[in-house]
Design a protein around this motif. Structure first.
Motif, short mmCIF file in Angstrom:
data_model
loop_
_atom_site.label_atom_id
_atom_site.label_comp_id
_atom_site.label_asym_id
_atom_site.label_seq_id
_atom_site.Cartn_x
_atom_site.Cartn_y
_atom_site.Cartn_z
N GLU A 155 0.75 -1.16 0.17
CA GLU A 155 0.12 0.11 -0.08
C GLU A 155 0.79 1.18 0.02
N GLU A 158 2.05 1.92 -3.39
CA GLU A 158 1.03 2.61 -4.15
C GLU A 158 0.79 4.21 -3.83
N ARG A 159 0.81 4.50 -2.59
CA ARG A 159 1.07 5.85 -2.26
C ARG A 159 2.03 6.67 -3.01
N HIS A 162 1.31 6.89 -6.99
CA HIS A 162 0.43 7.70 -7.42
C HIS A 162 0.35 9.30 -6.57
N GLY A 163 1.22 9.18 -5.74
CA GLY A 163 1.24 10.50 -4.85
C GLY A 163 -0.02 10.85 -4.12
N LYS A 164 -0.57 9.71 -3.60
CA LYS A 164 -1.52 9.71 -2.63
C LYS A 164 -0.99 10.21 -1.25
N GLY A 165 -1.89 11.01 -0.47
CA GLY A 165 -1.71 11.52 0.71
C GLY A 165 -0.44 12.37 0.76
N ARG A 166 0.38 12.45 1.81
CA ARG A 166 1.27 13.51 1.84
C ARG A 166 2.82 12.84 1.87
N ARG A 168 4.66 12.10 -0.73
CA ARG A 168 5.73 12.68 -1.72
C ARG A 168 5.94 14.14 -1.49
#
Length: 358
Positions: A155, A158-159, A162-166, A168
């Protein structure tokens, strides 16, 4: 039941020089697998590296990029030594990385922080698996060393992709936190599985459907809980040290996230202690159930003996070889005696039921 022999935990020979990297696990044939993630707020890239030397190029001083290098295969001690030399990792830290029996611990240096942990997961065939994992936080990079392929970071990958959440938009300290958090969150899966096992054993004991190998099941469950406790219990102090420490590699904005991990480790530790007490209670419950069953058997045998004692007494008297005995030659002595015996048995059974002994 055949006696189980404990496998030899450590292959490290006594007398070796401190800092000698020796793999002490059982997965000697594990292939070396290296993956590298490099990302910034605007982009991310990942690549499988063919040789450990390919990881040297990812050591960047640019503050806008973060690198995560994941190395699977602790049996490849030569690769661990090479990457450690390139990143200036202390030889004692490298020794701990390859030592799979190492207790969870944390070491701090001026330019990096090292943590050894246990990654726990269940395998359908092998049961509870405890895998050594080491994390090293440096300036704009994080190194992870795993014993074998397969982890709980899918998971998180994947973050990053795809740049999900904070993930990156934060630094390497946040990646360091995210890796630890993924491991700790998976402890909840382990705790939930242990809870289900305990509930199932409790139901079987209460319903009387427990199998003959219930003591073995309880003992195996007790061992699993002890392994989980040894893996999780020291981690709370480690997270507490990170949270209260003022190391320059950890930004103050990241500290609240470590506080959240600390709360999770505290909760997992409390659940582990509760389950540990419950397992001890299961053994007591089993012994009580076994004792109750034995008491029922003894009660039935005692009642049967009590019923037949007066009958034996009467039959013994009339079985004596005396010619001049009252009622011995009476025509109806035998049926009268049988009726008396039947009445006595019926009265005793009625009395036992009235007393609720039957």
């Amino acid at each position: 039941m055949p006696k189980k022999h404990r496998s030899k935990k450590s292959k490290q020979k006594p007398g070796l020089s401190p800092g000698t990297v020796v793999y002490t696990g059982q997965k000697e044939t594990q292939k070396l697998f290296i993956e590298a993630f490099n990302y910034s707020p605007n982009h991310s890239s990942e690549k499988e590296l063919l040789a450990i030397e390919d990881a040297y190029a990812y050591k960047s001083e640019r503050d806008t990029e973060v690198t995560w290098i994941n190395i699977n295969g602790l049996n490849h001690t030569n690769a661990i030594e090479k990457i450690g030399e390139h990143y200036n990792i202390h030889p004692l830290i490298l020794e701990d990385i390859a030592n799979t029996s190492q207790r969870p611990k944390m070491d701090e240096f001026n330019d990096y922080i090292s943590i050894n942990m246990k990654m726990l997961y269940y395998d359908k065939d092998k049961g509870l698996i405890s895998e050594q994992i080491s994390l090293i936080l440096g300036h704009n990079y994080v190194l992870t060393f795993q014993e074998a392929e397969g982890d709980v970071f899918d998971e998180l990958r994947e973050r990053i992709r795809h740049g999900k959440g904070r993930i990156r938009t934060m630094g390497s300290d946040y990646l360091f936190y995210a890796l630890i958090d993924s491991i700790v969150d998976h402890y909840y899966v382990i705790i939930e599985t242990l809870g289900d096992k305990i509930e199932e054993l409790e139901d079987n004991l209460f319903n009387g459907t427990a199998k003959d190998n219930i003591p073995t099941q309880i003992q195996d469950l007790k061992r699993e809980i002890l392994r989980v406790r040894r893996s999780i219990f020291p981690l709370r102090d480690i997270i507490n040290r990170i949270e209260k420490n003022e190391h320059p590699l950890i930004d103050t904005k990241t500290l609240p996230f470590f506080q959240d991990v600390y709360d999770h480790t505290t909760q997992v530790n409390e659940n582990t202690e509760v389950y540990r007490e419950m397992v001890w209670g299961l053994m007591d419950m089993y012994m009580t159930t076994l004792s109750n069953k034995m008491n029922e058997v003894v009660k039935v045998l005692t009642i049967m003996s009590t019923v037949f004692i007066p009958l034996t007494f009467i039959a013994g008297i009339y079985g004596m070889n005396f010619d001049h005995m009252p009622e011995l030659h009476h025509q109806y002595s035998y049926p009268i005696l049988l009726i008396i015996m039947i009445v006595m048995v019926a009265f005793m059974i009625y009395y036992f039921k009235r007393k609720r002994w039957l």
